[in-house]
Scaffold this motif. Structure first.
Motif, PDB file in Angstrom:
ATOM      1  N   ALA A 295      31.268  37.791  50.696  1.00  0.00           N
ATOM      2  CA  ALA A 295      31.337  36.690  49.720  1.00  0.00           C
ATOM      3  C   ALA A 295      32.360  35.643  50.140  1.00  0.00           C
ATOM      4  N   VAL A 296      33.327  36.030  50.954  1.00  0.00           N
ATOM      5  CA  VAL A 296      34.385  35.069  51.307  1.00  0.00           C
ATOM      6  C   VAL A 296      34.444  34.738  52.806  1.00  0.00           C
ATOM      7  N   VAL A 297      33.794  35.538  53.644  1.00  0.00           N
ATOM      8  CA  VAL A 297      33.811  35.251  55.086  1.00  0.00           C
ATOM      9  C   VAL A 297      32.645  34.325  55.405  1.00  0.00           C
ATOM     10  N   ASP A 298      32.927  33.258  56.128  1.00  0.00           N
ATOM     11  CA  ASP A 298      31.880  32.324  56.563  1.00  0.00           C
ATOM     12  C   ASP A 298      31.298  32.871  57.870  1.00  0.00           C
ATOM     13  N   LEU A 299      30.167  33.565  57.748  1.00  0.00           N
ATOM     14  CA  LEU A 299      29.597  34.265  58.915  1.00  0.00           C
ATOM     15  C   LEU A 299      29.121  33.293  59.987  1.00  0.00           C
ATOM     16  N   GLU A 300      28.727  32.097  59.554  1.00  0.00           N
ATOM     17  CA  GLU A 300      28.303  31.068  60.522  1.00  0.00           C
ATOM     18  C   GLU A 300      29.493  30.684  61.408  1.00  0.00           C
ATOM     19  N   LYS A 301      30.627  30.466  60.754  1.00  0.00           N
ATOM     20  CA  LYS A 301      31.845  30.088  61.503  1.00  0.00           C
ATOM     21  C   LYS A 301      32.385  31.240  62.353  1.00  0.00           C
ATOM     22  N   LEU A 302      32.110  32.477  61.920  1.00  0.00           N
ATOM     23  CA  LEU A 302      32.578  33.643  62.687  1.00  0.00           C
ATOM     24  C   LEU A 302      31.932  33.665  64.067  1.00  0.00           C
ATOM     25  N   GLY A 303      30.721  33.086  64.152  1.00  0.00           N
ATOM     26  CA  GLY A 303      30.012  33.069  65.431  1.00  0.00           C
ATOM     27  C   GLY A 303      29.356  34.415  65.687  1.00  0.00           C
ATOM     28  N   PRO A 304      28.726  34.580  66.877  1.00  0.00           N
ATOM     29  CA  PRO A 304      27.942  35.794  67.136  1.00  0.00           C
ATOM     30  C   PRO A 304      28.814  37.027  67.371  1.00  0.00           C
ATOM     31  N   ARG A 305      29.445  37.465  66.311  1.00  0.00           N
ATOM     32  CA  ARG A 305      30.363  38.621  66.383  1.00  0.00           C
ATOM     33  C   ARG A 305      30.080  39.551  65.210  1.00  0.00           C
ATOM     34  N   THR A 306      30.446  40.814  65.382  1.00  0.00           N
ATOM     35  CA  THR A 306      30.350  41.761  64.267  1.00  0.00           C
ATOM     36  C   THR A 306      31.754  42.207  63.878  1.00  0.00           C
ATOM     37  N   MET A 307      32.027  42.131  62.587  1.00  0.00           N
ATOM     38  CA  MET A 307      33.320  42.563  62.078  1.00  0.00           C
ATOM     39  C   MET A 307      33.123  43.915  61.395  1.00  0.00           C
TER      40      MET A 307
ATOM     41  N   GLN B 222      38.256  28.171  66.336  1.00  0.00           N
ATOM     42  CA  GLN B 222      39.060  26.982  66.029  1.00  0.00           C
ATOM     43  C   GLN B 222      39.855  27.178  64.743  1.00  0.00           C
ATOM     44  N   GLU B 223      39.183  27.772  63.748  1.00  0.00           N
ATOM     45  CA  GLU B 223      39.850  27.947  62.455  1.00  0.00           C
ATOM     46  C   GLU B 223      39.444  29.287  61.847  1.00  0.00           C
ATOM     47  N   ILE B 224      40.227  29.757  60.886  1.00  0.00           N
ATOM     48  CA  ILE B 224      39.950  31.045  60.242  1.00  0.00           C
ATOM     49  C   ILE B 224      38.681  30.929  59.387  1.00  0.00           C
ATOM     50  N   PRO B 225      37.657  31.772  59.674  1.00  0.00           N
ATOM     51  CA  PRO B 225      36.375  31.614  58.967  1.00  0.00           C
ATOM     52  C   PRO B 225      36.340  32.303  57.604  1.00  0.00           C
ATOM     53  N   ILE B 226      37.390  32.090  56.834  1.00  0.00           N
ATOM     54  CA  ILE B 226      37.469  32.735  55.516  1.00  0.00           C
ATOM     55  C   ILE B 226      37.667  31.654  54.465  1.00  0.00           C
ATOM     56  N   ARG B 227      36.798  31.665  53.480  1.00  0.00           N
ATOM     57  CA  ARG B 227      36.863  30.612  52.449  1.00  0.00           C
ATOM     58  C   ARG B 227      38.057  30.807  51.541  1.00  0.00           C
ATOM     59  N   GLN B 228      38.324  32.051  51.162  1.00  0.00           N
ATOM     60  CA  GLN B 228      39.452  32.343  50.273  1.00  0.00           C
ATOM     61  C   GLN B 228      39.699  33.851  50.249  1.00  0.00           C
ATOM     62  N   LEU B 229      40.807  34.237  49.641  1.00  0.00           N
ATOM     63  CA  LEU B 229      41.122  35.663  49.522  1.00  0.00           C
ATOM     64  C   LEU B 229      40.296  36.286  48.399  1.00  0.00           C
ATOM     65  N   VAL B 230      40.058  37.580  48.529  1.00  0.00           N
ATOM     66  CA  VAL B 230      39.350  38.327  47.497  1.00  0.00           C
ATOM     67  C   VAL B 230      40.187  39.575  47.181  1.00  0.00           C
ATOM     68  N   ALA B 231      40.154  40.021  45.942  1.00  0.00           N
ATOM     69  CA  ALA B 231      40.885  41.237  45.552  1.00  0.00           C
ATOM     70  C   ALA B 231      40.119  41.921  44.430  1.00  0.00           C
ATOM     71  N   ALA B 232      40.456  43.179  44.175  1.00  0.00           N
ATOM     72  CA  ALA B 232      39.727  43.926  43.140  1.00  0.00           C
ATOM     73  C   ALA B 232      40.679  44.829  42.382  1.00  0.00           C
ATOM     74  N   VAL B 233      40.307  45.107  41.142  1.00  0.00           N
ATOM     75  CA  VAL B 233      41.149  45.952  40.294  1.00  0.00           C
ATOM     76  C   VAL B 233      40.266  46.678  39.278  1.00  0.00           C
ATOM     77  N   SER B 234      40.772  47.793  38.758  1.00  0.00           N
ATOM     78  CA  SER B 234      40.015  48.487  37.715  1.00  0.00           C
ATOM     79  C   SER B 234      40.624  48.191  36.346  1.00  0.00           C
ATOM     80  N   VAL B 235      39.779  48.287  35.334  1.00  0.00           N
ATOM     81  CA  VAL B 235      40.215  48.150  33.942  1.00  0.00           C
ATOM     82  C   VAL B 235      39.514  49.267  33.179  1.00  0.00           C
ATOM     83  N   GLY B 236      40.189  49.826  32.192  1.00  0.00           N
ATOM     84  CA  GLY B 236      39.534  50.860  31.397  1.00  0.00           C
ATOM     85  C   GLY B 236      39.957  50.751  29.950  1.00  0.00           C
ATOM     86  N   VAL B 237      39.235  51.453  29.101  1.00  0.00           N
ATOM     87  CA  VAL B 237      39.612  51.487  27.687  1.00  0.00           C
ATOM     88  C   VAL B 237      39.982  52.927  27.336  1.00  0.00           C
ATOM     89  N   ILE B 238      41.209  53.087  26.831  1.00  0.00           N
ATOM     90  CA  ILE B 238      41.656  54.409  26.379  1.00  0.00           C
ATOM     91  C   ILE B 238      42.108  54.279  24.924  1.00  0.00           C
TER      92      ILE B 238
END
Ligand code: UDP
Length: 248
Positions: free
Chosen positions: A103-115, A154-170
């Motif tokens: 969702a955040v890595v620009d695969l076109e800009k990454l070029g023909p590589r596998t991450m 030429q430049e970092i092929p990442i649009r922005q940072l991504v992070a995740a967290v859990s939430v619950g109801v107790i």
């Protein structure tokens, strides 16, 4: 409501990023969210899967793997290889990690590589998938930074940072970033993946033998998005610190 570790309802566990822990990887991070610790390593290969060449899909590819080390849990968890198959939970989680990164890595800009993004749980205490995503986001950024440093990009092929967290109801109270004890007690469990601009990538929420209301869902979303914003602030600090230590 008193939490086991005396945290406020909207408070994350302590977050620590150790960058560069696997020197052979292009980017690596050991992320700790309280007692949950996940190793995230990224390797970049200078080719793409055969199906991409055959279907003339341009750009690069990113794929993720997730696993819990046998000694990461309270009772030993056999390796998938010993069982001869990947368990359903791991495959669901690694696909979530892959989607979150793509969702955040620009695969076109990454070029023909596998991450390759490898996430291995060192210590499990709830929220391993969300910690994996938060750590992988940093490891991917560090790997791309190295590619730029090597003049492969030429430049970092990442649009922005991504992070995740859990939430619950107790007991009717929405709580941020559950540990294992809380996770067991929660009647609703929600994992939220979001980006630096405040947008969402994925929300996985379910009542555990219970239901939840529209209002509770909105409260959980707000709590989760606040948690993601706090995590992204912590990622930015880690990125600045690792820029000052060039081997990370
Ligand atoms: N867990 C475990 N063994 C397993 C799966 C889960 O001990 O095979 C524990 C672990 O602490 C994990 C927690 O249960 O963090 C919650 O698991 P869940 O499947 O909800 O995923 P997570 O919250 O880790 O993303």
């Amino acid at each position: 409501m008193n939490r086991i570790d005396a945290r406020a309802a909207h408070q994350l566990r302590s977050v620590i990023f150790e960058c560069g822990i696997a020197p052979h990887a292009n980017g690596s991070v050991l992320v700790a969210m309280g007692n949950t610790r996940v190793l995230c390593g990224v390797m970049i290969e200078e080719n793409v899967p055969r199906w991409m060449k055959e279907q003339r899909v341009t750009g690069g590819w990113l794929t993720a793997e997730y696993s819990m080390l046998p000694y990461s849990t309270l009772t030993r968890k056999p390796r998938d290889i010993a069982k001869g198959r990947l368990d359903g939970r791991s495959s669901e989680i690694q696909r979530l990690i892959g989607r979150s990164m793509r969702a955040v890595v620009d695969l076109e800009k990454l070029g023909p590589r596998t991450m390759w993004v490898d996430c291995d749980v060192l210590q499990a205490d709830g929220g391993t998938r969300t910690a994996a995503i938060t750590g992988a986001s940093l490891a991917v950024t560090l790997a791309c930074r190295r590619l730029v440093g090597e003049n492969k990009l030429q430049e970092i092929p990442i649009r922005q940072l991504v992070a995740a967290v859990s939430v619950g109801v107790i007991e009717g109270v929405p709580l941020l970033d559950l540990n294992y004890e809380e996770d067991k007690a929660a009647t609703v469990d929600l994992n939220l993946v979001g980006t630096a601009d405040g947008a969402l990538v994925e929300v996985q929420g379910a009542g555990e033998e219970a239901t939840f209301s529209h209002e509770e869902l909105l409260q959980m979303l707000s709590l989760g998005q606040k948690g993601v914003a706090d995590l992204i602030a912590a990622q930015r600090v880690a990125l600045e610190e690792s820029a000052a230590a060039p081997d990370a």
